[in-house]
Design a protein around this motif. Structure first.
Motif, PDB file in Angstrom:
ATOM      1  N   GLU A 104       0.801  -1.227   0.000  1.00  0.00           N
ATOM      2  CA  GLU A 104       0.000   0.000   0.000  1.00  0.00           C
ATOM      3  C   GLU A 104       0.838   1.284   0.000  1.00  0.00           C
ATOM      4  O   GLU A 104       0.299   2.366  -0.168  1.00  0.00           O
ATOM      5  CB  GLU A 104      -0.994   0.005   1.175  1.00  0.00           C
ATOM      6  CG  GLU A 104      -0.367   0.011   2.544  1.00  0.00           C
ATOM      7  CD  GLU A 104       0.009  -1.378   3.063  1.00  0.00           C
ATOM      8  OE1 GLU A 104       0.493  -1.453   4.193  1.00  0.00           O
ATOM      9  OE2 GLU A 104      -0.159  -2.381   2.352  1.00  0.00           O
ATOM     10  N   VAL A 105       2.157   1.170   0.176  1.00  0.00           N
ATOM     11  CA  VAL A 105       3.013   2.360   0.102  1.00  0.00           C
ATOM     12  C   VAL A 105       3.954   2.227  -1.086  1.00  0.00           C
ATOM     13  O   VAL A 105       4.209   1.127  -1.562  1.00  0.00           O
ATOM     14  CB  VAL A 105       3.813   2.584   1.418  1.00  0.00           C
ATOM     15  CG1 VAL A 105       2.875   2.833   2.582  1.00  0.00           C
ATOM     16  CG2 VAL A 105       4.746   1.439   1.711  1.00  0.00           C
ATOM     17  N   ASP A 106       4.462   3.341  -1.560  1.00  0.00           N
ATOM     18  CA  ASP A 106       5.310   3.354  -2.749  1.00  0.00           C
ATOM     19  C   ASP A 106       6.791   3.323  -2.378  1.00  0.00           C
ATOM     20  O   ASP A 106       7.599   4.007  -2.983  1.00  0.00           O
ATOM     21  CB  ASP A 106       4.993   4.595  -3.598  1.00  0.00           C
ATOM     22  CG  ASP A 106       5.634   4.509  -4.980  1.00  0.00           C
ATOM     23  OD1 ASP A 106       5.887   3.386  -5.455  1.00  0.00           O
ATOM     24  OD2 ASP A 106       5.889   5.571  -5.573  1.00  0.00           O
ATOM     25  N   TRP A 107       7.120   2.584  -1.346  1.00  0.00           N
ATOM     26  CA  TRP A 107       8.510   2.438  -0.958  1.00  0.00           C
ATOM     27  C   TRP A 107       8.674   1.135  -0.181  1.00  0.00           C
ATOM     28  O   TRP A 107       7.703   0.513   0.204  1.00  0.00           O
ATOM     29  CB  TRP A 107       8.994   3.639  -0.145  1.00  0.00           C
ATOM     30  CG  TRP A 107       8.081   4.082   0.975  1.00  0.00           C
ATOM     31  CD1 TRP A 107       6.962   4.865   0.862  1.00  0.00           C
ATOM     32  CD2 TRP A 107       8.189   3.759   2.356  1.00  0.00           C
ATOM     33  NE1 TRP A 107       6.381   5.044   2.085  1.00  0.00           N
ATOM     34  CE2 TRP A 107       7.118   4.386   3.031  1.00  0.00           C
ATOM     35  CE3 TRP A 107       9.090   3.018   3.101  1.00  0.00           C
ATOM     36  CZ2 TRP A 107       6.924   4.285   4.390  1.00  0.00           C
ATOM     37  CZ3 TRP A 107       8.902   2.917   4.470  1.00  0.00           C
ATOM     38  CH2 TRP A 107       7.834   3.549   5.094  1.00  0.00           C
ATOM     39  N   HIS A 108       9.915   0.728  -0.016  1.00  0.00           N
ATOM     40  CA  HIS A 108      10.193  -0.508   0.717  1.00  0.00           C
ATOM     41  C   HIS A 108      11.219  -0.223   1.804  1.00  0.00           C
ATOM     42  O   HIS A 108      11.817   0.851   1.844  1.00  0.00           O
ATOM     43  CB  HIS A 108      10.674  -1.607  -0.233  1.00  0.00           C
ATOM     44  CG  HIS A 108      12.044  -1.363  -0.773  1.00  0.00           C
ATOM     45  ND1 HIS A 108      12.278  -0.543  -1.857  1.00  0.00           N
ATOM     46  CD2 HIS A 108      13.260  -1.804  -0.375  1.00  0.00           C
ATOM     47  CE1 HIS A 108      13.573  -0.508  -2.105  1.00  0.00           C
ATOM     48  NE2 HIS A 108      14.194  -1.259  -1.213  1.00  0.00           N
ATOM     49  N   LEU A 139      15.034  -0.364  -6.059  1.00  0.00           N
ATOM     50  CA  LEU A 139      14.112   0.644  -6.574  1.00  0.00           C
ATOM     51  C   LEU A 139      13.828   0.426  -8.058  1.00  0.00           C
ATOM     52  O   LEU A 139      12.722   0.681  -8.530  1.00  0.00           O
ATOM     53  CB  LEU A 139      14.645   2.052  -6.310  1.00  0.00           C
ATOM     54  CG  LEU A 139      14.610   2.476  -4.843  1.00  0.00           C
ATOM     55  CD1 LEU A 139      15.420   3.755  -4.624  1.00  0.00           C
ATOM     56  CD2 LEU A 139      13.173   2.661  -4.370  1.00  0.00           C
ATOM     57  N   SER A 140      14.817  -0.055  -8.787  1.00  0.00           N
ATOM     58  CA  SER A 140      14.592  -0.389 -10.192  1.00  0.00           C
ATOM     59  C   SER A 140      13.560  -1.510 -10.300  1.00  0.00           C
ATOM     60  O   SER A 140      12.619  -1.424 -11.091  1.00  0.00           O
ATOM     61  CB  SER A 140      15.908  -0.814 -10.850  1.00  0.00           C
ATOM     62  OG  SER A 140      15.693  -1.248 -12.169  1.00  0.00           O
ATOM     63  N   VAL A 141      13.722  -2.543  -9.489  1.00  0.00           N
ATOM     64  CA  VAL A 141      12.807  -3.687  -9.534  1.00  0.00           C
ATOM     65  C   VAL A 141      11.400  -3.278  -9.106  1.00  0.00           C
ATOM     66  O   VAL A 141      10.413  -3.621  -9.769  1.00  0.00           O
ATOM     67  CB  VAL A 141      13.331  -4.841  -8.653  1.00  0.00           C
ATOM     68  CG1 VAL A 141      12.282  -5.930  -8.491  1.00  0.00           C
ATOM     69  CG2 VAL A 141      14.616  -5.421  -9.235  1.00  0.00           C
ATOM     70  N   LYS A 146      11.319   5.866  -3.600  1.00  0.00           N
ATOM     71  CA  LYS A 146      12.285   5.967  -2.510  1.00  0.00           C
ATOM     72  C   LYS A 146      12.249   4.674  -1.701  1.00  0.00           C
ATOM     73  O   LYS A 146      11.338   3.860  -1.828  1.00  0.00           O
ATOM     74  CB  LYS A 146      11.970   7.161  -1.614  1.00  0.00           C
ATOM     75  CG  LYS A 146      10.604   7.120  -0.978  1.00  0.00           C
ATOM     76  CD  LYS A 146      10.308   8.391  -0.228  1.00  0.00           C
ATOM     77  CE  LYS A 146       8.858   8.365   0.283  1.00  0.00           C
ATOM     78  NZ  LYS A 146       8.536   9.578   1.009  1.00  0.00           N
ATOM     79  N   ALA A 147      13.275   4.533  -0.865  1.00  0.00           N
ATOM     80  CA  ALA A 147      13.359   3.405   0.056  1.00  0.00           C
ATOM     81  C   ALA A 147      13.767   3.948   1.411  1.00  0.00           C
ATOM     82  O   ALA A 147      14.402   5.003   1.509  1.00  0.00           O
ATOM     83  CB  ALA A 147      14.390   2.392  -0.430  1.00  0.00           C
ATOM     84  N   TRP A 161      16.201   8.041   4.437  1.00  0.00           N
ATOM     85  CA  TRP A 161      15.505   7.907   3.158  1.00  0.00           C
ATOM     86  C   TRP A 161      16.522   7.894   2.034  1.00  0.00           C
ATOM     87  O   TRP A 161      17.484   8.664   2.050  1.00  0.00           O
ATOM     88  CB  TRP A 161      14.535   9.065   2.943  1.00  0.00           C
ATOM     89  CG  TRP A 161      13.306   8.943   3.770  1.00  0.00           C
ATOM     90  CD1 TRP A 161      12.996   9.664   4.881  1.00  0.00           C
ATOM     91  CD2 TRP A 161      12.224   8.038   3.557  1.00  0.00           C
ATOM     92  NE1 TRP A 161      11.784   9.255   5.380  1.00  0.00           N
ATOM     93  CE2 TRP A 161      11.278   8.258   4.586  1.00  0.00           C
ATOM     94  CE3 TRP A 161      11.948   7.065   2.604  1.00  0.00           C
ATOM     95  CZ2 TRP A 161      10.094   7.543   4.680  1.00  0.00           C
ATOM     96  CZ3 TRP A 161      10.772   6.348   2.700  1.00  0.00           C
ATOM     97  CH2 TRP A 161       9.857   6.591   3.719  1.00  0.00           C
ATOM     98  N   VAL A 162      16.300   7.049   1.063  1.00  0.00           N
ATOM     99  CA  VAL A 162      17.137   6.991  -0.137  1.00  0.00           C
ATOM    100  C   VAL A 162      16.208   7.212  -1.328  1.00  0.00           C
ATOM    101  O   VAL A 162      15.280   6.428  -1.558  1.00  0.00           O
ATOM    102  CB  VAL A 162      17.855   5.632  -0.265  1.00  0.00           C
ATOM    103  CG1 VAL A 162      18.691   5.589  -1.533  1.00  0.00           C
ATOM    104  CG2 VAL A 162      18.705   5.353   0.968  1.00  0.00           C
ATOM    105  N   ASP A 163      16.445   8.287  -2.068  1.00  0.00           N
ATOM    106  CA  ASP A 163      15.620   8.601  -3.237  1.00  0.00           C
ATOM    107  C   ASP A 163      16.094   7.823  -4.462  1.00  0.00           C
ATOM    108  O   ASP A 163      17.275   7.513  -4.611  1.00  0.00           O
ATOM    109  CB  ASP A 163      15.686  10.105  -3.548  1.00  0.00           C
ATOM    110  CG  ASP A 163      14.999  10.941  -2.489  1.00  0.00           C
ATOM    111  OD1 ASP A 163      13.959  10.500  -1.957  1.00  0.00           O
ATOM    112  OD2 ASP A 163      15.518  12.039  -2.183  1.00  0.00           O
TER     113      ASP A 163
END
Length: 187
Positions: A104-108, A139-141, A146-147, A161-163
């Motif tokens: 549900e979020v756009d990051w891992h 992030l590519s996969v 961001k992660a 945070w890593v963009d």
């Protein structure tokens, strides 16, 4: 991202990783870890020769569940260990086994359990280069923006945070694809 029904840390997962390029492979492929590291990746992919596992690597793997539980108890997000493997939608050879995933979020969440020297560097916002490559690969996969990097020990935690970095990802894809084509004799 395509989720592949291959459970992490199983023999099926090991076989799957041998035939794909994962996040743990990319720092070696990018030349960050030196020539012996790329040879170890090659020997594993081509001949099934397992790499060595250091005490620090073992400790990190053993602490990941504790770190994830710590994060979930201090956050509004509830990340799960992603038992499946993520695969890039078009570069099907590119995979990632994520430490924490919430669809549900756009990051891992990427979990590391480093020693005190690296913890000090992280507190100064200095992320080791080999971790940066690994996170950009993830992030590519995932196609995420961001992660969140969690560096964890029971007595010390650091969240950064890593963009997404499109230039790094383009370099990754280029070099990883060359490695993959050599590995599968498509050169």
């Amino acid at each position: 991202m395509i989720l592949v029904n291959v459970n992490q840390n199983t023999s099926e997962w090991s076989d799957f990783r041998r035939n794909h390029i994962g996040a743990s492979d990319c720092a070696a492929i990018m030349g960050v870890l030196g020539p012996s590291a790329i040879k170890k990746i090659w020997d594993y992919k081509m001949f099934g020769k397992e790499g060595y596992v250091t005490d620090a690597m073992r400790r990190g793997s053993e602490m990941e569940k504790e770190a994830l539980a710590w994060y979930n108890s201090h956050s509004d997000n509830n990340f799960l260990v992603c038992s499946q493997v993520g695969r890039h939608k078009t570069h099907l050879w590119q995979i990632a086994s994520l430490d924490g995933y919430a669809p549900e979020v756009d990051w891992h969440l990427e979990i590391k359990c480093p020693g005190e020297k690296v913890m000090k560097e992280l507190s100064e916002n200095k992320i080791p280069k080999y971790w940066s490559w690994q996170i950009q690969h993830q992030l590519s996969v995932t196609n995420g923006k961001k992660a969140l990097l969690l560096a964890y020990s029971p007595s010390n935690q650091c969240l950064l945070w890593v963009d997404r970095d499109e230039a790094m990802i383009a370099q990754l894809i280029e070099r990883e694809e060359v490695f993959y084509k050599k590995m599968t004799f498509q050169v």
